[in-house]
Design an enzyme around this catalytic site. Structure first.
Site, short mmCIF file in Angstrom:
data_model
loop_
_atom_site.label_atom_id
_atom_site.label_comp_id
_atom_site.label_asym_id
_atom_site.label_seq_id
_atom_site.Cartn_x
_atom_site.Cartn_y
_atom_site.Cartn_z
N SER A 141 0.85 -1.19 0.00
CA SER A 141 0.00 0.00 0.00
C SER A 141 0.89 1.24 0.00
O SER A 141 1.75 1.39 0.87
CB SER A 141 -0.91 0.00 1.23
OG SER A 141 -1.75 1.13 1.25
N LYS A 169 -2.84 5.08 -3.07
CA LYS A 169 -3.85 5.97 -2.50
C LYS A 169 -4.10 7.14 -3.45
O LYS A 169 -3.15 7.69 -4.03
CB LYS A 169 -3.39 6.51 -1.14
CG LYS A 169 -3.14 5.44 -0.08
CD LYS A 169 -4.44 4.88 0.47
CE LYS A 169 -4.18 3.94 1.63
NZ LYS A 169 -5.43 3.42 2.23
N LYS A 268 -11.02 -6.69 6.48
CA LYS A 268 -10.10 -6.29 7.54
C LYS A 268 -10.64 -6.83 8.85
O LYS A 268 -11.79 -6.55 9.22
CB LYS A 268 -9.97 -4.77 7.60
CG LYS A 268 -9.21 -4.17 6.43
CD LYS A 268 -9.12 -2.66 6.53
CE LYS A 268 -8.32 -2.08 5.37
NZ LYS A 268 -8.39 -0.61 5.34
N GLY A 296 -4.85 -4.03 5.17
CA GLY A 296 -3.98 -3.74 6.30
C GLY A 296 -4.37 -2.46 7.00
O GLY A 296 -4.99 -1.56 6.43
#
Length: 379
Positions: A141, A169, A268, A296
């Site tokens: 990520s 992101k 998650k 995560g």
């Protein structure tokens, strides 16, 4: 599998503060210090299980925070655990039913019960969960970068390290052009975008442009509590939508799938309330042909180990976010640390979570400790 019940003798909350190697930026903002709890749970035989909380210090991801987690665990959830023996970890969520939401607080404690249960049975946690894989594929990520060129260099580093999937992101103004540049340099990598709820249906044109980039998915583009508008958006996109913040339970997953709000679900453990609910969502998605992967929450080693165990279930067909410990921490709280080799984590075969807690490192990061037993509470 043994049928002996677990009688919890003592629960210790270790309040931790660990500094990330690098600041992490999303559409919500930037931070570098991760505050959380390590839960240490001892039964009447002296066996110990560990869990980890994933709520952040501020309520930017969900309404839960480190401080609210402590309140809910101390005042409500731990007393419920101590009041009578536990026959199986699957029963913990039932015991917590009288407490609304607060899924991250529930998950932290339930995770310790699962680890304790697996150790009592001398079995790896992943086998207790029904997992089959000896190794799992993992992605990375990547937070929002200052420029497209910076992003390309970050992606290149992780491609060279062998990570199987890049999650980038995005937010309005830092989306299409950034991803287009990544795709130009890396035409064949598995690439996805994570919007963290930063768009609305008014942004449908820019989101439709992302179809040009052959993305695996766009994660949670619309509101954190929305399912309906995502169905409208998914019908307009070729790229699969993945839901994250909108899914807190099996019921949420069922409604999202039936409405056509997504084609992929990110599970998650903390967000959905624990491993038991995660398994239920996994099983439902397997029946419906919906791909799942494990997201995560910038976990330290204990939470990372729980993610690894969960990802061994068969419907986790997409690489998750469980990167190597060294990606985030100068020194993790487990030994050995989580290691990624060419995008793969080899699942430990030792009882419980499969890793040992490094007490010396844990204590170096600990800022507070509270111990609970059936008769006493002391700091």
């Amino acid at each position: 599998m043994t049928k002996s019940s677990i009688s919890i003798r003592e629960v210790t909350l270790h309040r931790m503060v660990m500094r990330l190697n690098d600041p992490f930026t999303t559409s919500f903002g930037t931070f570098q210090d991760k505050e959380f709890f390590v839960i240490e749970m001892e039964d009447e035989t002296g066996a110990i299980g560990f869990g980890e909380s994933v709520a952040f210090s501020s309520p930017w991801y969900s309404e839960e925070t480190v401080e609210t987690n402590k309140h809910i665990m101390q005042q409500f959830l731990i007393p419920l655990l101590l009041e009578s023996p536990i026959e199986h970890p699957d029963g913990v969520s039932k015991r917590f039913e009288s407490i609304r939401r607060n899924n991250m607080a529930k998950s932290a404690l339930e995770g310790a019960v699962w680890d304790l249960f697996a150790k009592r049975n001398n079995n790896p946690l992943y086998k207790e969960l029904g997992g089959r894989k000896q190794q799992i594929d993992v992605g990375i990520s990547i937070g929002i970068q200052p420029t497209a060129n910076d992003l390309v260099h970050v992606v290149e580093d992780f491609v060279n390290e062998g990570y199987k999937r890049m999650k980038v992101k995005i937010k309005p103004g830092a989306d299409y052009e950034m991803l287009k540049e990544v795709r130009r340099h890396f035409p064949d990598i598995l690439l996805m975008a994570d919007a963290n709820s930063s768009y609305t249906l008014d942004d449908i044109d820019i989101l439709k442009k992302l179809d040009e980039l052959n993305l695996m998915m766009i994660e949670q583009p619309l509101s954190h509590d929305d399912i309906v508008d995502h169905a409208t958006l998914q019908s307009a996109l070729a790229t699969p939508i993945c839901l994250d913040e909108s899914i807190h339970s099996l019921e949420d997953a069922r409604k999202a799938v039936e409405l056509g709000s997504c084609r992929i679900i990110n599970i998650k453990i903390g967000r959905v309330g624990g491993l038991t609910e995660s398994k239920k969502i996994h099983d439902y998605c397997a029946q419906q042909g919906i791909a799942v992967w494990c997201g995560g929450m910038l976990e330290a080693g204990i939470g990372r180990a729980h993610n690894i165990a969960l990802t061994t279930l068969p419907q986790f067909v997409l690489p998750g976010d469980t990167a190597a410990s060294s990606r985030y921490w100068e020194k993790d709280i487990i030994v050995p640390e989580v290691i990624v080799e060419k995008g793969v984590i080899h699942v430990p075969d030792k009882p419980g979570i499969g890793y040992e807690v490094n007490r010396q490192v844990l204590e170096s990061y600990r800022v507070d400790k509270t111990v609970f037993s059936k008769n006493n509470i002391w700091a």
